[in-house]
Design an enzyme around this catalytic site. Structure first.
Site, PDB file in Angstrom:
ATOM      1  NE  ARG A 362      48.447  45.726  56.750  1.00 46.13           N
ATOM      2  CZ  ARG A 362      47.664  45.587  55.698  1.00 46.13           C
ATOM      3  NH1 ARG A 362      47.608  46.296  54.389  1.00 46.13           N
ATOM      4  NH2 ARG A 362      46.581  44.745  56.041  1.00 46.13           N
ATOM      5  N   GLY A 363      50.127  51.425  58.460  1.00 42.35           N
ATOM      6  CA  GLY A 363      51.587  52.380  58.465  1.00 42.35           C
ATOM      7  C   GLY A 363      51.734  52.716  59.812  1.00 42.35           C
TER       8      GLY A 363
END
Length: 423
Positions: A362-363
């Site tokens: 997700r980062g």
């Protein structure tokens, strides 16, 4: 009700009751004259003869004392003028990191929202609520409670999607993106939606009454003091944020509707930490500190005093700056899809995430999206390393594993790793 109609509560619930107003007065109100039921004078300004049918009891209003009020347009203007005045976004002094994170999320809602943590009294709630004036207009299906997108099937309610598949036409209108406040004391039924008891009693049908998640679809859901939110509501937000849909199971009814919203939370870290599962759902994290510069503090105090003294005059003085920001946001949203990011930069972003031991991907995704949104905001069609340097601390800071003995802000660790990889 039993005293007026001469029937027991059980009899009233067993019948369908409808009120039919006079065609001369579509909107009515009771005045202090009389009502006659079966020839008996009661209250109000009209007679209500009762017509008893085979299967239901019908109330017919035959005379109206007070006629309709203002027109729809006048009502909208009066409603807008009576709303609580909002502090202009352009008048916020300092807090550039928080303002940038909010603007990037308006430009690209798929970034996933922003978590704002900082000292009390630093303007967190004021800044978030001031965003309302800058929100652009979107196309929605008219009369749809879920703000369905007429073009995107993923953001359509089930009824609208069925109409599309059947080839039916439906009216489309434009409305501003909505901002919905989620109070800490809200019940799960109010958030998710529940059965419409009124329709169940009066019409004998099971109907769904949409909650806050339905209202927030394609808009902003704001939770102040999010770190104090009850666990059961946190679970609801996690489910909706993960799937983009809200499913309600109540009284034999199963209904799903789209719930894609920009999640914005704010809080004071002294009052407690946020659950890691929810923290990871926020696309960006903004750290807010108290302004230390004496001149800036005086300016903030003076501006606030001006706003409290005459909100309308204060808002009018920032009209030009607000309009410029609106145009900038609208232009950035239009050009967002044409912004490109080199593969070399993507590889370096992922390398930073990997070396910082960031869990999941997700980062990486959020950093790419935020960098493209920043380039669009600056009017460019290509992402630069400077764009990434600006947004990467906000995208990764809250995803690092916490070390209880570490005294350095995790944002500084991200910056150090960024320059190490990008140099």
């Amino acid at each position: 009700m039993a005293g007026v109609l001469g029937a027991s509560p059980a009899a009233i619930l067993a019948h369908k009751i409808t009120c039919t107003p006079s065609p001369k007065a579509p909107i009515f109100s009771l005045s202090s004259t009389s009502v006659q039921v079966h020839g008996k004078k009661l209250f109000g300004g009209f007679e209500i003869p009762l017509k008893k049918g085979r299967s239901h009891l019908q109330l017919t209003v035959t005379n109206v004392a007070t006629e309709a009020g203002p027109t729809e347009q006048a009502r909208k203007i009066a409603s807008r003028e009576s709303q609580r005045p909002v502090y202009p976004f352009a008048a916020i002094v300092g807090q550039e990191e928080m303002k940038l994170c909010l603007l990037l999320n308006v430009i690209d809602p798929k970034i996933g929202g922003v978590m704002i943590m900082g000292d009390r009294g630093t303007g967190k709630s004021t800044t978030v609520r001031s965003l309302v004036d800058l929100l652009p207009e979107i196309e929605v299906v008219k009369g749809d409670p879920f703000n369905s997108d007429p073009e995107d099937p993923e953001s359509m309610g089930i009824e609208v999607r069925e109409k599309v598949l059947a080839g039916e036409n439906f009216p489309v209108t434009k409305t501003k993106i909505t901002m919905v406040d989620l109070p800490l004391g809200a019940t799960e039924d109010r958030v998710c939606g529940t059965i419409d008891i009124e329709k169940a009693l009066t019409e004998g049908v099971k109907a769904f009454e949409p909650g806050l998640l339905a209202k927030a679809n394609r808009g902003i859901l704001y939770v102040d003091e999010v770190n104090l939110l009850d666990d059961h509501l946190v679970d609801v937000l996690l489910d909706s944020a993960a799937s983009g849909w809200n499913t309600v199971e109540r009284e034999g009814i199963s209904i799903s509707h789209p719930a894609r919203f920009i999640l914005i939370g704010s809080g004071n870290p002294e009052e407690g930490e946020l659950r890691p599962q929810l923290l990871d759902r926020f696309g960006m994290h903004a750290q807010v500190g108290t302004v230390r510069d004496a001149e800036l503090r005086v300016k903030i105090v003076e501006e606030r005093a001006r706003f409290d003294r005459n909100p309308k005059e204060f808002r009018d003085s920032y009209t030009i700056e607000q309009e410029k920001l609106q145009q900038q946001i609208s232009s950035a949203r239009s050009s967002l899809f044409s912004v490109q990011i080199d593969r070399d930069l993507k590889v370096k972003i992922s390398k930073v995430c990997a070396e910082l031991n960031v869990d999941g991907l997700r980062g990486d995704i959020v950093t790419n999206r935020a960098a493209k949104a920043l380039a669009a905001l600056k009017g460019r069609d290509k992402v630069s390393a400077d764009d990434i340097a600006t947004v990467i601390p906000n995208c990764l800071r809250h995803r690092l594993r916490k070390d209880p003995l570490e005294s350095i802000d995790s944002g500084l660790l991200v910056i150090e790793k960024f320059y190490e990889v990008f140099s």
